[in-house]
Design a protein around this motif. Structure first.
Motif: not given
Length: 596
Positions: A136-146, A223-231
């Motif tokens: 719990r409490g894990v977030k993607w790099h853009d702030g969205m919750p995992f 997908a643009p994020n194939n080259l710009k990862p948000v993990g």
């Protein structure tokens, strides 16, 4: 060791009379690997031991720049399309799986709150389902919750044939459902002894649903994020020049306290393995260099300078020569190397048998790889429990000549053999790398003495191992007669590793050359035994099945194992890196640190 003795030992672990470590050591002594011993305990209701990795920094950040050298440059940053190990490594900086494998064969939770076991009701008695509880409490790099929605989405994304993911084999035969926001259930169509496949290790990295949901299927490569990862990983994306440079910065909201240590990560690509080794061991310009496929004599001289060291980790990796079962010169329905064709030379078993006798494996080990590899006749070499004792290799030029002569391949005035107007000559490709070019030369010289003309071709590593489906020079396209490379074993179990020869995994135009069966070799008996092994819960019977699969592959001589390779990396003198032989080198990048 019989079944009763094994059950008694497991009971001793459960009651505390025998330590987990002692049990694993006993299993290793009778031929099992540590990872398989760990899975046996898990299946028997003993939770896997959490591995405490050494980590001295008292806070996140402050470590400056971590400089990594990948001489086979990263070209793409979507783990589901990572055909080459280098692209898995690049993706692992940003993306994480639910769990990974440590070097002792334990599953270590990463995005999971805990490892499923019978003790925590995570594993079903019948081997047909697994429940994963998420951290719990894990977030993607853009702030969205995992959440579990991301996990379910990755299953849907990877199993869709039109997505053409290299990870499809791990997801296509399972069902994944959301139990709640932080719980998912995986259901298998049949009893599944190795359940730690989907969402684990190299093929388990999870991408965010909110950024990829519109790119399932045919649009997946757009997908643009194939080259710009948000993990969810320890570092956030800064910049990427495919085939050259990758830069990342610290994730200030990483879900593990006091990690990571480094403020930035730079990954430099290109060059060659010797230059990469020199950058760490001689000049000290870089902290780490991946995949040191360098003559051991050179590595020893560099280590003597005292600026760094070589890290050698046992693994299941194998360097092998692959003979094309199809004809790369013929196009059928717009596709070269189609399974509707047969290779004009290698379809003759005598030619394949002769080539096997013309590989001087002992010299390749002794004079090129040294302490970093062992000559082998097996494709499946580790864990030891699965290593066949039925195979052997032999270097014998005279015998190769006799076999070819008896099969009707006669020498002409130029010394090259021919049959039915077809000269015995072929193109042999690999990536540009000194040990590989020297190995090519050793094989070519022996072939010449047997009347076989071999044309050598070398492809830049970043191209040969590229995930670019439009590039005809990548190894999955296999648009030549023979090729050589190292295939990695990213798990502690051989099931995924050995699907490289299942007929349904043939790489072709339809699946955008993402199928793992690059040689296009097909065998009905192999397919049937593999299907049985997928659901065999008896560990002894299952091991025998994988040994049989290995024997089927190597005995047909389309696949020519050369050496069993270890994981070899160069580390700067003050760097502590936690490398596993069963996962990506960067699987615990968050816990790397540099001594003051």
């Amino acid at each position: 060791m019989n079944e009763r003795e094994l059950r008694d030992l497991i009971a001793d672990v459960k009651t505390g009379r025998l330590s987990r470590r002692a049990f694993v050591q006993r299993m290793i002594a009778v031929g099992l690997s540590a990872p398989i011993a760990g899975m046996m305990l898990s299946q028997s209701g003993v939770a896997m031991a959490a591995t405490a990795l050494p980590y001295k920094p008292a806070k996140a950040g402050g470590g400056g720049v971590l400089k990594l050298m990948y001489w086979q440059a990263v070209t793409l940053l979507n783990p589901h399309f990572a055909v080459g190990t280098k692209d898995q490594e690049g993706s692992r900086i940003f993306y994480e799986p639910l769990a990974g494998w440590d070097n002792d064969g334990n599953l270590v939770p990463i995005l999971a709150a805990e490892i499923p076991s019978k003790e925590n009701d995570g594993l079903a008695e019948d081997g047909r389902s697994v429940i994963w509880k998420l951290k719990r409490g894990v977030k993607w790099h853009d702030g969205m919750p995992f959440t579990s929605d991301d996990v379910v989405f990755n299953w849907e994304y990877a199993k869709t044939p039109e997505t053409a993911s290299v990870s499809i084999a791990s997801y296509k035969d399972i069902t994944v459902e959301k139990v709640d926001d932080f719980t998912v259930r995986l259901t298998f169509a049949k009893p599944t002894p190795f359940w730690a496949d989907a969402f684990v290790s190299a093929y388990g990295m999870i991408i965010p649903k909110h950024l990829f949901k519109d790119y399932v299927g045919a649009k997946s490569r757009e997908a643009p994020n194939n080259l710009k990862p948000v993990g969810t990983g320890p570092y956030m994306f800064v910049d990427f020049k495919p085939g050259d440079m990758l830069r990342a910065k610290i994730n200030p909201n990483y879900h593990v306290a006091n990690r990571p240590h480094f403020d930035e990560v730079e990954v430099k690509g290109g060059g060659d393995a010797v230059s990469a080794a020199r950058a760490v061991l001689q000049t000290g310009e870089y902290d780490y260099a991946w995949n040191m496929q360098v003559e051991d004599e050179i590595l020893l001289k560099m280590e003597a300078l005292g600026k760094g060291r070589i890290n050698i980790t046992p693994s299941g990796n194998v360097e092998f020569m692959q003979l094309n079962s199809t004809d790369p010169a013929v196009e059928v329905d717009g596709e070269r190397a189609s399974i509707k064709t047969k290779h004009p030379l290698f379809s003759d078993p005598a030619v394949r048998q002769a080539i096997n006798l013309l590989i001087d494996r002992v010299s390749i080990e002794k004079f090129i790889y040294g302490r970093t590899a062992l000559a082998t006749a097996n494709f499946l070499n580790n864990p030891p429990r699965f290593r066949s004792k039925n195979t052997k290799f032999e270097f014998n030029i005279e015998k190769a000549n006799q076999i070819l002569e008896a099969a009707g391949w006669k020498k002409g005035g130029d010394g090259i053999r021919a049959k039915d107007g077809k000269p015995l000559k072929f193109v042999f490709q690999t990536s540009i790398n000194a040990p590989r070019q020297k190995t090519q030369s050793i094989i070519k010289q022996a072939c010449q003495k047997a009347g076989i003309d071999v044309e050598l071709k070398s492809v830049v590593g970043s191209v040969f191992f590229s995930s670019d489906t439009a590039n005809p020079d990548t190894y999955p396209h296999f648009y030549c007669d023979a090729q050589m490379y190292n295939t990695t074993m990213p798990q502690a179990d051989p099931q995924f590793f050995m699907n490289q020869y299942v007929s349904s995994q043939v790489a072709n135009k339809e699946n955008k050359w993402q199928g793992r069966n690059v040689s296009r070799w097909q065998n009905k008996e192999y397919d049937e035994i593999y299907r049985q092994a997928e659901q065999e819960l008896d560990a002894v019977k299952r091991a025998a099945m994988f040994i049989k699969l290995n024997d089927l592959v190597v005995s047909d001589n389309y696949i020519q194992p050369i050496i069993s390779r270890t994981r070899v990396a160069a580390l700067g003198g003050k760097l502590t890196a936690h490398i596993s032989g069963w996962d990506n080198d960067l699987w615990q990048l968050a816990s790397w640190y540099r001594e003051a």
